[in-house]
Design a protein around this motif. Structure first.
Motif, PDB file in Angstrom:
ATOM      1  N   LEU A  21      21.483  -5.518 -29.167  1.00 48.78           N
ATOM      2  CA  LEU A  21      22.825  -5.368 -28.598  1.00 48.78           C
ATOM      3  C   LEU A  21      22.830  -4.374 -27.441  1.00 48.78           C
ATOM      4  O   LEU A  21      23.555  -4.563 -26.464  1.00 48.78           O
ATOM      5  CB  LEU A  21      23.815  -4.960 -29.681  1.00 48.78           C
ATOM      6  CG  LEU A  21      24.121  -6.058 -30.701  1.00 48.78           C
ATOM      7  CD1 LEU A  21      25.064  -5.550 -31.782  1.00 48.78           C
ATOM      8  CD2 LEU A  21      24.689  -7.285 -30.031  1.00 48.78           C
ATOM      9  N   GLN A  22      22.011  -3.333 -27.517  1.00 43.95           N
ATOM     10  CA  GLN A  22      21.915  -2.381 -26.403  1.00 43.95           C
ATOM     11  C   GLN A  22      21.381  -3.070 -25.154  1.00 43.95           C
ATOM     12  O   GLN A  22      21.857  -2.811 -24.042  1.00 43.95           O
ATOM     13  CB  GLN A  22      21.038  -1.193 -26.785  1.00 43.95           C
ATOM     14  CG  GLN A  22      21.707  -0.266 -27.780  1.00 43.95           C
ATOM     15  CD  GLN A  22      20.763   0.773 -28.357  1.00 43.95           C
ATOM     16  OE1 GLN A  22      19.541   0.600 -28.353  1.00 43.95           O
ATOM     17  NE2 GLN A  22      21.325   1.846 -28.884  1.00 43.95           N
ATOM     18  N   ALA A  23      20.411  -3.950 -25.311  1.00 43.41           N
ATOM     19  CA  ALA A  23      19.862  -4.683 -24.163  1.00 43.41           C
ATOM     20  C   ALA A  23      20.924  -5.591 -23.555  1.00 43.41           C
ATOM     21  O   ALA A  23      21.079  -5.652 -22.328  1.00 43.41           O
ATOM     22  CB  ALA A  23      18.636  -5.492 -24.590  1.00 43.41           C
ATOM     23  N   HIS A  24      21.685  -6.283 -24.396  1.00 46.52           N
ATOM     24  CA  HIS A  24      22.753  -7.156 -23.876  1.00 46.52           C
ATOM     25  C   HIS A  24      23.856  -6.315 -23.235  1.00 46.52           C
ATOM     26  O   HIS A  24      24.423  -6.727 -22.217  1.00 46.52           O
ATOM     27  CB  HIS A  24      23.300  -8.060 -24.979  1.00 46.52           C
ATOM     28  CG  HIS A  24      22.402  -9.219 -25.285  1.00 46.52           C
ATOM     29  ND1 HIS A  24      22.363 -10.354 -24.507  1.00 46.52           N
ATOM     30  CD2 HIS A  24      21.476  -9.405 -26.253  1.00 46.52           C
ATOM     31  CE1 HIS A  24      21.471 -11.200 -24.994  1.00 46.52           C
ATOM     32  NE2 HIS A  24      20.915 -10.641 -26.059  1.00 46.52           N
ATOM     33  N   ALA A  25      24.140  -5.153 -23.783  1.00 45.67           N
ATOM     34  CA  ALA A  25      25.150  -4.271 -23.190  1.00 45.67           C
ATOM     35  C   ALA A  25      24.703  -3.795 -21.808  1.00 45.67           C
ATOM     36  O   ALA A  25      25.504  -3.780 -20.863  1.00 45.67           O
ATOM     37  CB  ALA A  25      25.415  -3.077 -24.109  1.00 45.67           C
ATOM     38  N   ARG A  26      23.432  -3.437 -21.679  1.00 44.22           N
ATOM     39  CA  ARG A  26      22.904  -3.025 -20.369  1.00 44.22           C
ATOM     40  C   ARG A  26      23.010  -4.171 -19.372  1.00 44.22           C
ATOM     41  O   ARG A  26      23.419  -3.982 -18.233  1.00 44.22           O
ATOM     42  CB  ARG A  26      21.445  -2.565 -20.484  1.00 44.22           C
ATOM     43  CG  ARG A  26      21.277  -1.133 -20.878  1.00 44.22           C
ATOM     44  CD  ARG A  26      19.840  -0.644 -20.699  1.00 44.22           C
ATOM     45  NE  ARG A  26      18.832  -1.491 -21.330  1.00 44.22           N
ATOM     46  CZ  ARG A  26      18.450  -1.394 -22.601  1.00 44.22           C
ATOM     47  NH1 ARG A  26      18.997  -0.510 -23.382  1.00 44.22           N
ATOM     48  NH2 ARG A  26      17.528  -2.187 -23.077  1.00 44.22           N
TER      49      ARG A  26
END
Length: 180
Positions: A91-96
């Motif tokens: 989710l952090q990667a998609h948020a970035r």
């Protein structure tokens, strides 16, 4: 003083909104997605980079199987809607990605297995999708870039009545514009 009273009353009404209560059921053994079972870390993969408008599949991190952004599903335990720690790097990667691409939009689809009533599964799927949306929002993604919907039990990945199939159907999927 009237404004303050009205604001307090509105906050109280919002806090009292009636939501369906999900029951805790008997424990089910934890089944991790195939990548994690193979020793692959959910956060592993290529670095996130912006995608130029109109950029094709080649060089698109959303389509690159070696990039974490190509992983789009978050799986849940039976009758649960909390996102497991193992999916936070994903989710952090998609948020970035979404933060770096303000024109990108995602549809978060919440799904449930076939057990439970249709109404229950719709509510559970919505809680799953809303949970992912809230996490992405807390990670800095603009609410205007996301939409959450529930598909309940209507879009199964697997149709066999086995625990392995049920585990594949208890998920949230992230779809980007052009995929829905």
């Amino acid at each position: 003083m009237r404004k303050l009273l009205a604001l307090a009353a509105a906050a109280l009404l919002v806090g009292c909104a009636d939501t369906p209560k999900l029951e805790n059921s008997a424990g089910v053994e934890d089944r991790t997605p195939t990548g994690a079972a193979a020793g692959e870390q959910p956060g592993a993969g290529s670095e996130v980079r912006p995608v130029a408008p109109g950029e094709g599949q080649q060089g698109n991190p959303l389509k690159d199987p070696a990039n974490i952004l190509s992983k789009r599903s978050i799986f849940y335990d039976y009758d649960k809607y909390d996102v497991k720690d193992e999916y936070k790097p994903l989710l952090q990667a998609h948020a970035r990605y979404l933060s770096q691409n303000p024109s990108a939009k995602t549809l978060i689809q919440g799904n449930a297995d076939e057990r439970g009533s249709r109404e229950y599964n719709i509510a559970l799927g919505q809680k799953r999708a809303d949970g992912v949306k809230k996490m992405l929002q807390l990670m800095g993604v603009a609410e205007s870039q996301m939409e959450s919907v529930s598909l309940g039990e209507e879009k199964p990945r697997c149709t066999e009545a086995t625990e392995e199939c049920y585990a594949q159907n208890r998920r949230s999927d992230l779809l980007y514009r052009g995929e829905y």
